[in-house]
Structures are given as structure tokens and as C-alpha cells.
Design an enzyme around this catalytic site. Structure first.
Site, short mmCIF file in Angstrom:
data_model
loop_
_atom_site.label_atom_id
_atom_site.label_comp_id
_atom_site.label_asym_id
_atom_site.label_seq_id
_atom_site.Cartn_x
_atom_site.Cartn_y
_atom_site.Cartn_z
N HIS A 122 0.87 -1.18 0.00
CA HIS A 122 0.00 0.00 0.00
C HIS A 122 0.91 1.23 0.00
O HIS A 122 2.03 1.17 0.52
CB HIS A 122 -0.83 -0.06 1.29
CG HIS A 122 -1.92 0.95 1.40
ND1 HIS A 122 -1.68 2.24 1.82
CD2 HIS A 122 -3.25 0.86 1.19
CE1 HIS A 122 -2.83 2.90 1.85
NE2 HIS A 122 -3.80 2.08 1.48
N ASP A 199 3.13 -4.56 8.04
CA ASP A 199 1.91 -3.79 7.89
C ASP A 199 0.75 -4.78 8.01
O ASP A 199 0.47 -5.56 7.10
CB ASP A 199 1.92 -3.10 6.52
CG ASP A 199 0.58 -2.45 6.18
OD1 ASP A 199 -0.39 -2.61 6.95
OD2 ASP A 199 0.51 -1.79 5.13
N GLN A 202 -4.48 -5.31 6.87
CA GLN A 202 -5.46 -6.24 6.28
C GLN A 202 -5.38 -7.64 6.89
O GLN A 202 -6.09 -8.54 6.46
CB GLN A 202 -5.22 -6.35 4.76
CG GLN A 202 -5.42 -5.06 4.01
CD GLN A 202 -6.87 -4.59 4.00
OE1 GLN A 202 -7.80 -5.35 4.30
NE2 GLN A 202 -7.09 -3.33 3.67
N LYS A 225 -10.42 -0.89 10.53
CA LYS A 225 -10.55 -2.05 9.66
C LYS A 225 -10.94 -3.30 10.44
O LYS A 225 -11.11 -4.37 9.89
CB LYS A 225 -9.25 -2.29 8.88
CG LYS A 225 -8.96 -1.16 7.90
CD LYS A 225 -7.89 -1.53 6.94
CE LYS A 225 -7.31 -0.33 6.22
NZ LYS A 225 -8.09 0.08 5.05
N CYS A 363 -4.74 2.45 -3.73
CA CYS A 363 -3.51 2.97 -3.09
C CYS A 363 -2.35 2.00 -3.26
O CYS A 363 -1.55 1.80 -2.34
CB CYS A 363 -3.73 3.25 -1.61
SG CYS A 363 -4.87 4.57 -1.30
N1 PMP Z 1 -1.77 -0.82 4.60
C1 PMP Z 1 -2.70 -1.56 4.01
C2 PMP Z 1 -2.36 -2.92 3.49
C3 PMP Z 1 -3.99 -1.05 3.88
O1 PMP Z 1 -4.94 -1.78 3.27
C4 PMP Z 1 -4.29 0.23 4.39
C5 PMP Z 1 -5.67 0.84 4.26
N2 PMP Z 1 -6.26 0.70 3.01
C6 PMP Z 1 -3.27 0.95 5.01
C7 PMP Z 1 -2.02 0.38 5.11
C8 PMP Z 1 -3.49 2.31 5.58
O2 PMP Z 1 -4.36 2.26 6.67
P1 PMP Z 1 -4.91 3.61 7.32
O3 PMP Z 1 -5.44 4.43 6.19
O4 PMP Z 1 -5.98 3.15 8.25
O5 PMP Z 1 -3.77 4.26 8.01
#
Ligand code: PMP
Length: 406
Positions: A122, A199, A202, A225, A363
Site C-alpha cells: 500500500h 503492515d 489487512q 478495519k 492505493c
Molecule cells: N496498509 C494496508 C495494506 C492497507 O490496506 C491500508 C488501508 N487501506 C493501510 C495500510 C493504511 O491504513 P490507514 O489508512 O488506516 O492508516
């Protein structure tokens, strides 16, 4: 005791309609809906226990502090961290990764040093490193993947050099659903004395995460999430690392003493928690984690896996469909395109039928470049989704195709 079958009733939003159709919410990888218990925790927190935490001698401040620190312990238990001060509360995954990128680079990196990430990250796990690359002259190295969306572990091993200082990879891809072999990734790095950030945005909502078993050095996730509120998240860090790296932001709470000549920093985890924390959000996060624990993460995973298989089975008979992400180990995400239909058009038309899916690059633009596409349609499931919803979804995709005369 909630069960997977009854739990849907705990989510009032799931019984609303969209464009006069019952809502089918398949955008859970972007954010999950909140059960009543979580929302009530927030409301009652502000009604009954609101007072700024830490340092307050009065009753309400102590009550709020206790609730906030108990919430930290709940997170500790959920991740099986060794110590509660290894749990730093942040604004979310993004802030957690930025914190490590900034503080780790300050303490442990200099020009020419390298960070290994993967092609399926991401942007939150790419751009913070690029900011440090620009500041410090460090380089990013990228683990490639095969066409099923699995990381190439052989190539990973070859990326290490004497200048590798950190590995930072996602546990589960938000686009492909791939569950990466993070324990193995961490083991390989540790054999070379390189720490690893995972990270977990997910992963935490779908699979059991035990940071001690993984031996992760840093692990990040977001409350929203996993059925919790927005604006709060977690950075787990091993004590030895959190001690070694400097504060990320300055302000109240993160100090021990301040004078114009010299300031000393607070102990862990407060060293990394400048300013008034989200002490209501923390208790709501704990409520969400307790809710998930009551349902059982294994039961959640089993139900979501069934939905995933059912969806793939239903969709795969559609002519011209292409799936992105066919890893052996996969979480409940289906990314696809049909023929030359633009993902955006598909998403808009599904929305008219009451179905919320996400479209676009999610993203993860470098991943899109690797796949040679601009974006996908992504349906992502949570435990409150049903097979009946999946059936309607498949029929709806077919209806959309008819509109395009396919
Ligand atoms: N890493 C991953 C794999 C994600 O899916 C996301 C959210 N789409 C993020 C980081 C970022 O999370 P947040 O916007 O809640 O900080």
C-alpha cells in the site's frame, strides 16, 4: 454470546437501503462497519467518563486513565505482545509506519542504506520510506511477485546486502488478498540481523496474529478495519527497538522534564504518544477487539473463506473475467476486471444496485503497474456478509454486463 449468524443484527447500518435496494456492503477492506457495542462505548465514554487522561488527580481523570490503559492491555493480549508498553497508540497504520520510518531512519540509517519492501505494498508502506530516502539518501529495494500474486522468496533472499537495515512488508495484500509468509520473511531477515516491520492493516481483522510467534520487530494496524473507530491504530514495537529509536513528535505526555536548556523523554510507550491521546477511541478499539474475540477469529476466517470461494465460483463462469490474486493462501478479497469494462463503470452500476465495492488502484499504484492495469473492481468480505449477498452480487455483475451488451 454473538455468533456469526446472529452478529449481523449488531450492525444497524447493514439493514439500511441504498437507491431503494438493500445495502450489500463489500468494501470491508477499506473500512468495516461498527457494531452497536463499539458505538455505545464512544457515546457512553463521552457521556460518563470524559476527562483528560494521565496526571489528573480527580476521579474522572483517573477513571478515564484506567479505561485507556486497560484498552492498551486488551490490544497487548490480542496481539500477544510481551509487555503493554510495547503497544503504542497511533492515528492508524499510516501514522505507525511513518513513525517507524522517521525514527528508525534517524537512529539507524545513513546515506546508502537500504530498506526492502514488496511490490504489493500500500502507498502507506512506500511513501514514508521515499520521504526518508529523499532526506537521508537511502534506497528502496522491491521484492517481486509471480503471476498468482505470491512473493518471490528466492528473489527476496537475494535482495539483502550489507546495507540492508530494515524489511517492511505487508502481511496481507489489500488488492490481491495474498497472505504473505511473514514468519519466514522475518526469519530470513533475522538470520542477517535485520529487523522487520509488518503492515498488518489487512491481516488483523481476518487471521490470528501473534507478534511473539512471528517475532515481528514492529507490527502496525488500524482500528477502523477491525470494527473499531477511525482515527486510532496501533504500533507494536519490541521494547529494545522502541528504546533505541527517538521520539517521532514532540509535545505534552512524551516528556519527563522540560527546560529551555534540556528536555528528557518519558518512558515507553508515552515517548511516542505526544499530545492528548484518543482515550475514547482506545476504549472503543478494545471493545471491537473483545467483540472479535467473542466471535472467534478462526470462526470469522472460516466464514469469510467460504464467502470467498462462493464468490469466485459464481464469478468464474463469466466470460472475459480476469482475477487478480490467486495465491494459495488468500484472505477474503476478490479483485477482478471483465473484458474491457472500466472498473469505475462497473463500480458505479453496482452501486445503483445497492452494492458497495471499491474500484481503482486501491492505493497500490506500483502493484497496478506490475499487473499492467489501471485499477480493479474489489469486493472484500467481512463475517457479517452472507452467501445470499454473494449470490445477489454475482447476479448483479451479470446484469451490469448485459447493460454493456456482453
Ligand atoms: N496498509 C494496508 C495494506 C492497507 O490496506 C491500508 C488501508 N487501506 C493501510 C495500510 C493504511 O491504513 P490507514 O489508512 O488506516 O492508516
Amino acid at each position: 454470546m454473538p455468533t456469526i449468524q446472529s452478529a449481523r443484527e449488531d450492525f444497524p447500518i447493514l439493514s439500511r437501503t441504498i437507491h431503494d435496494k438493500p445495502l450489500i456492503y463489500f468494501d470491508n477492506a477499506a473500512t468495516t462497519q461498527k457494531p452497536r457495542a463499539v458505538v455505545e462505548k464512544i457515546v457512553n465514554g463521552y457521556y460518563d467518563v470524559n476527562a483528560n487522561v494521565h496526571r489528573g488527580v480527580h476521579f474522572l481523570s483517573q477513571l478515564a486513565t484506567e479505561a485507556h490503559e486497560n484498552a492498551r492491555k486488551t490490544v497487548q493480549g490480542f496481539l500477544n505482545a510481551r509487555r503493554s508498553h510495547e503497544i503504542v497508540l497511533t492515528r492508524g497504520t499510516t501514522e505507525a509506519i511513518n513513525l517507524v520510518a522517521s525514527s528508525f531512519a534517524d537512529a539507524c540509517m545513513s546515506a546508502g542504506d537500504e530498506v526492502i519492501v514488496s511490490v504489493m505494498e500500500h502507498h502507506s508502506n512506500i511513501v514514508p520510506w521515499q520521504l526518508q530516502a529523499a532526506r537521508k539518501g537511502i534506497t528502496l529495494k522491491v521484492i517481486p511477485m509471480n503471476d498468482r500474486g505470491e512473493l518471490d522468496m528466492e528473489a527476496y533472499r537475494e535482495l539483502f546486502s550489507e546495507r540492508t537495515r530494515l524489511v517492511s512488508v505487508t502481511h496481507v495484500s489489500n488488492v490481491l488478498g495474498t497472505v504473505n509468509p511473514v514468519k519466514e520473511i522475518i526469519g530470513e531477515a533475522h538470520r542477517r540481523d535485520v529487523p522487520v516491520l509488518i503492515d498488518g492493516a489487512q491481516a488483523v481483522p481476518h487471521i490470528r496474529v501473534d507478534v511473539q510467534d512471528l517475532d515481528a520487530d514492529f507490527y502496525a494496524f488500524s482500528a477502523h478495519k477491525i470494527y473499531g473507530p477511525t482515527g486510532i491504530g496501533v504500533l507494536y514495537g519490541k521494547e529494545e527497538w522502541l528504546d533505541r529509536i527517538p521520539p517521532y513528535q514532540g509535545g505534552g505526555e512524551m516528556i519527563a522534564t522540560v527546560s529551555f536548556e534540556q528536555t528528557t523523554f518519558n518512558e515507553l510507550p508515552y515517548k511516542f504518544e505526544a499530545g492528548t491521546p484518543d482515550y475514547i477511541g482506545s476504549t472503543a478499539l478494545a471493545e471491537a477487539l473483545n467483540y472479535v474475540s467473542r466471535l472467534g477469529i478462526e470462526a470469522i476466517a472460516a466464514h469469510e473463506h467460504e464467502l470467498l470461494q462462493y464468490a469466485v465460483k459464481g464469478l468464474q463462469s463469466i466470460e472475459g473475467i480476469r482475477f487478480f490474486g490467486q495465491s494459495e493462501k488468500k484472505s477474503s478479497v476478490v479483485s477482478f476486471l471483465v473484458g474491457d469494462i472500466h472498473h469505475y463503470d462497473m463500480g458505479m452500476l453496482l452501486d445503483r444496485l445497492g452494492i458497495a465495492v471499491r474500484t481503482g488502484h486501491h492505493c497500490a499504484q506500483p502493484l497496478m503497474q506490475r499487473l499492467g492495469i489501471e485499477g480493479t473492481v474489489r469486493a472484500s468480505f467481512a463475517f457479517y456478509n452472507t452467501k445470499a449477498e454473494v449470490e445477489t452480487f454475482v447476479e448483479s455483475v451479470e446484469r451490469v454486463l448485459k447493460m454493456f451488451d456482453k
